[in-house]
Scaffold this motif. Structure first.
Motif, PDB file in Angstrom:
ATOM      1  N   CYS A 171     -29.575 -14.947 -25.061  1.00  0.00           N
ATOM      2  CA  CYS A 171     -29.173 -15.971 -25.604  1.00  0.00           C
ATOM      3  C   CYS A 171     -29.972 -16.161 -26.987  1.00  0.00           C
ATOM      4  CB  CYS A 171     -29.631 -17.373 -24.730  1.00  0.00           C
ATOM      5  SG  CYS A 171     -31.310 -17.848 -24.540  1.00  0.00           S
ATOM      6  N   ILE A 198     -29.480 -11.418 -11.849  1.00  0.00           N
ATOM      7  CA  ILE A 198     -28.855 -11.929 -13.178  1.00  0.00           C
ATOM      8  C   ILE A 198     -30.067 -11.675 -14.397  1.00  0.00           C
ATOM      9  CG2 ILE A 198     -30.312 -13.996 -12.919  1.00  0.00           C
ATOM     10  CD1 ILE A 198     -28.171 -15.804 -14.115  1.00  0.00           C
ATOM     11  N   SER A 199     -28.996 -11.441 -15.440  1.00  0.00           N
ATOM     12  CA  SER A 199     -29.375 -10.978 -16.695  1.00  0.00           C
ATOM     13  C   SER A 199     -28.731 -12.139 -17.685  1.00  0.00           C
ATOM     14  CB  SER A 199     -29.053  -9.503 -17.004  1.00  0.00           C
ATOM     15  OG  SER A 199     -29.627  -9.318 -18.431  1.00  0.00           O
ATOM     16  N   VAL A 200     -29.970 -12.594 -18.544  1.00  0.00           N
ATOM     17  CA  VAL A 200     -29.427 -13.664 -19.458  1.00  0.00           C
ATOM     18  C   VAL A 200     -29.868 -13.053 -20.858  1.00  0.00           C
ATOM     19  CG1 VAL A 200     -29.856 -16.212 -20.174  1.00  0.00           C
ATOM     20  CG2 VAL A 200     -29.423 -15.623 -17.804  1.00  0.00           C
ATOM     21  N   TYR A 236     -24.747 -17.383 -25.799  1.00  0.00           N
ATOM     22  CA  TYR A 236     -24.983 -17.341 -24.439  1.00  0.00           C
ATOM     23  C   TYR A 236     -24.487 -16.122 -23.689  1.00  0.00           C
ATOM     24  CZ  TYR A 236     -26.443 -18.685 -19.719  1.00  0.00           C
ATOM     25  OH  TYR A 236     -26.925 -18.617 -18.276  1.00  0.00           O
ATOM     26  N   GLU A 237     -25.174 -15.413 -23.054  1.00  0.00           N
ATOM     27  CA  GLU A 237     -24.516 -14.308 -22.191  1.00  0.00           C
ATOM     28  C   GLU A 237     -25.298 -14.464 -21.012  1.00  0.00           C
ATOM     29  OE1 GLU A 237     -24.686  -9.373 -21.954  1.00  0.00           O
ATOM     30  OE2 GLU A 237     -24.027 -10.363 -23.859  1.00  0.00           O
ATOM     31  N   GLN A 238     -24.338 -14.606 -19.611  1.00  0.00           N
ATOM     32  CA  GLN A 238     -24.987 -14.416 -18.497  1.00  0.00           C
ATOM     33  C   GLN A 238     -24.394 -13.399 -17.649  1.00  0.00           C
ATOM     34  OE1 GLN A 238     -25.794 -18.029 -15.902  1.00  0.00           O
ATOM     35  NE2 GLN A 238     -24.130 -17.097 -14.682  1.00  0.00           N
ATOM     36  N   ALA A 243     -34.371 -18.737 -14.864  1.00  0.00           N
ATOM     37  CA  ALA A 243     -33.017 -18.388 -15.163  1.00  0.00           C
ATOM     38  C   ALA A 243     -31.861 -19.377 -15.574  1.00  0.00           C
ATOM     39  CB  ALA A 243     -32.712 -17.210 -14.397  1.00  0.00           C
ATOM     40  N   PHE A 244     -32.058 -20.271 -14.634  1.00  0.00           N
ATOM     41  CA  PHE A 244     -31.172 -21.573 -14.663  1.00  0.00           C
ATOM     42  C   PHE A 244     -31.698 -22.852 -15.312  1.00  0.00           C
ATOM     43  CE2 PHE A 244     -30.539 -18.570 -10.869  1.00  0.00           C
ATOM     44  CZ  PHE A 244     -28.894 -18.153 -11.478  1.00  0.00           C
TER      45      PHE A 244
END
Length: 461
Positions: free
Chosen positions: A284, A280-282, A178-180, A162-163
């Motif tokens: 992109c 967390i949700s990502v 990109y959306e986090q 995720a990172f």
């Protein structure tokens, strides 16, 4: 022989190494951590995974499905724990449909070992990505001793979580959406030990859920007869559980039947001294840079864990990528472009579904309307198996594209709403006939209903 660098030796990275090596690429895997096969304890990730159809297909293609299934535990239903201690199962689908509780570390070790068996794969542990030059196909890594090494390849595949460091480098080189999102709920894990006699403390073949509307606790079985329990809850509530007394009062009020199984001392000490971890949700796009780099798994689409599709979605990335490579005869440029176009829409849909399922698990399972709809979906699925597939079934027990699963659910909802709308005048007509002693056989039913519809229409408008 074309060369590939895979950054990340976790589940998706190790699996992708198997896929790429089987196609004849030379593969180097660079992992930031030390080799987990040499570690006594692996920290930072949940012990439990829920394996379903999409993940099983990926494992089948690399020859690991049977061994993973043999070491997992099938779960055929959710087992709901009510406040009064009542337990009620909600099946996932048909009698032969189940998801598998599998051990994360064991699966990762299997995948790493399977990749290493291939002669064109080499592993490099304790290498952290520092910089990428995608045009030159060059990546610089730092080692645990402080030194730096540089590697070259025709393709860089970022499977580093995720990172993701690869994704961060991509964001510098291309136009990148990109959306986090960190949700205001965190999680904390607890372990339920075996019952006396080395037996499971609860029914085995279920995913146990204590659904409490605003929060929940779940438990998945492990091969060693333990259960991994995970408490999902708003951080604001976690903050109030800072003393053993507060924890004990909370569990007695919200999860009373779990206390004898977990142990009061263990629960109070663990919860009051541990820190809830974030979720967390990502999302992109794009997933690639020219014909040089691509990201997969959590690096491309980290999601909250409530649908149990994080690993399955990442594994399916490998299958989709492999299929597109075959379609384009190993043309990397064409493959990367199509992979972004095809996969990004589905991964974003799955991220949304994961949020939706949290509400279902902690709240909807307590609703009579939800349970009624579940029975209706299962009945229609039995009646029309080729036309009506429940949402959960299509996500977990098929390879229907994720965005199409959502489209199918929306179509089903519209159809049911229309059916209910049409049944209102039908039921009203029946009541009208009884009240006025009108026999339905005096006129065609359709005419009776139509007359009543016309009579009642002004009141609906």
């Amino acid at each position: 022989m074309k060369s590939v660098i895979i950054v990340g030796g976790g589940l998706v990275g190790a699996l992708q190494a198997c896929f790429m090596a089987k196609r004849g690429f030379r593969v180097d895997v660079y992992e930031m951590r030390q080799d987990i096969r040499d570690m006594e304890v692996v920290r930072g990730r949940s012990i439990n995974l829920a394996l379903s159809t999409r993940g099983r297909e990926a494992l089948r293609r690399v020859g690991l499905e049977d061994i993973v299934i043999s070491t997992g535990i099938p779960m055929y239903a959710r087992m709901i724990h009510d406040l009064d201690g009542t337990r009620r199962p909600i099946p996932y689908g048909k009698a032969d449909q189940f998801i598998m509780s599998v051990d994360r570390r064991h699966l990762n070790e299997l995948l790493l070992t399977q990749a290493e068996k291939l002669p064109n794969v080499e592993m490099h542990f304790e290498h952290k990505i520092v910089a990428c030059d995608f045009n030159a196909g060059r990546i610089t890594f730092s080692k645990s001793d402080g030194s730096h090494v540089t590697a070259h390849a025709d393709l860089v595949v970022g499977c580093d979580g995720a990172f993701s460091g690869v994704r961060q480098q991509m964001m510098k080189k291309t136009l990148f959406d990109y959306e986090q999102v960190f949700i205001p709920h965190g999680y904390m894990e607890l372990c339920m030990e075996p019952a006396p006699g080395d037996k499971f403390a609860m029914e085995v073949n279920y995913l146990h859920i204590w659904a409490r509307d605003e929060f929940m606790m779940i438990a998945l079985p492990n091969q060693d007869k333990t259960y991994t329990c995970t408490l999902f809850m708003p951080f604001d509530i976690f903050k109030t559980l800072d003393t053993p007394e507060a924890v004990l009062a909370f569990f007695r009020d919200k999860f009373p039947d779990s206390l004898p199984l977990l142990g009061e001392k263990y629960v109070t000490e663990t919860v009051s001294t541990s820190k809830a971890l974030p979720l967390i949700s990502v999302k992109c796009s794009p997933y690639h840079v020219k014909d040089r780099a691509v990201i997969m798994g959590d690096a491309a689409h980290a999601m909250v864990p409530f649908y149990g599709q994080g690993m399955n979605c990442g594994f399916e990335d490998c299958v989709v990528f492999d299929d597109i490579l075959s379609k384009h005869n190993n043309d990397i440029a064409a493959t990367l472009k199509e992979f972004t176009e095809v996969r990004s829409v589905d991964a974003k849909a799955m991220c949304d579904l994961a949020f939706y399922n949290y509400i279902e698990m902690r709240q909807s399972v307590n609703s009579r309307l939800f349970l009624l709809r579940k029975k209706l979906d299962n009945f229609l699925y039995w009646l029309f198996p080729n036309m009506w597939m429940p949402l959960y079934t299509s996500v977990s027990f098929s390879r229907t594209r994720y965005h199409q699963c959502i489209a199918n659910k929306e179509w089903q909802d519209r159809l049911i709403r229309r059916a209910l709308y049409m049944s209102v005048p039908a039921m009203a007509a029946l009541g009208y006939c009884v009240a006025t002693r009108t026999r339905l056989l005096d006129a065609p039913v359709s005419e009776t209903i139509q007359q009543l519809v016309e009579r009642l229409r002004p009141t609906w408008i």
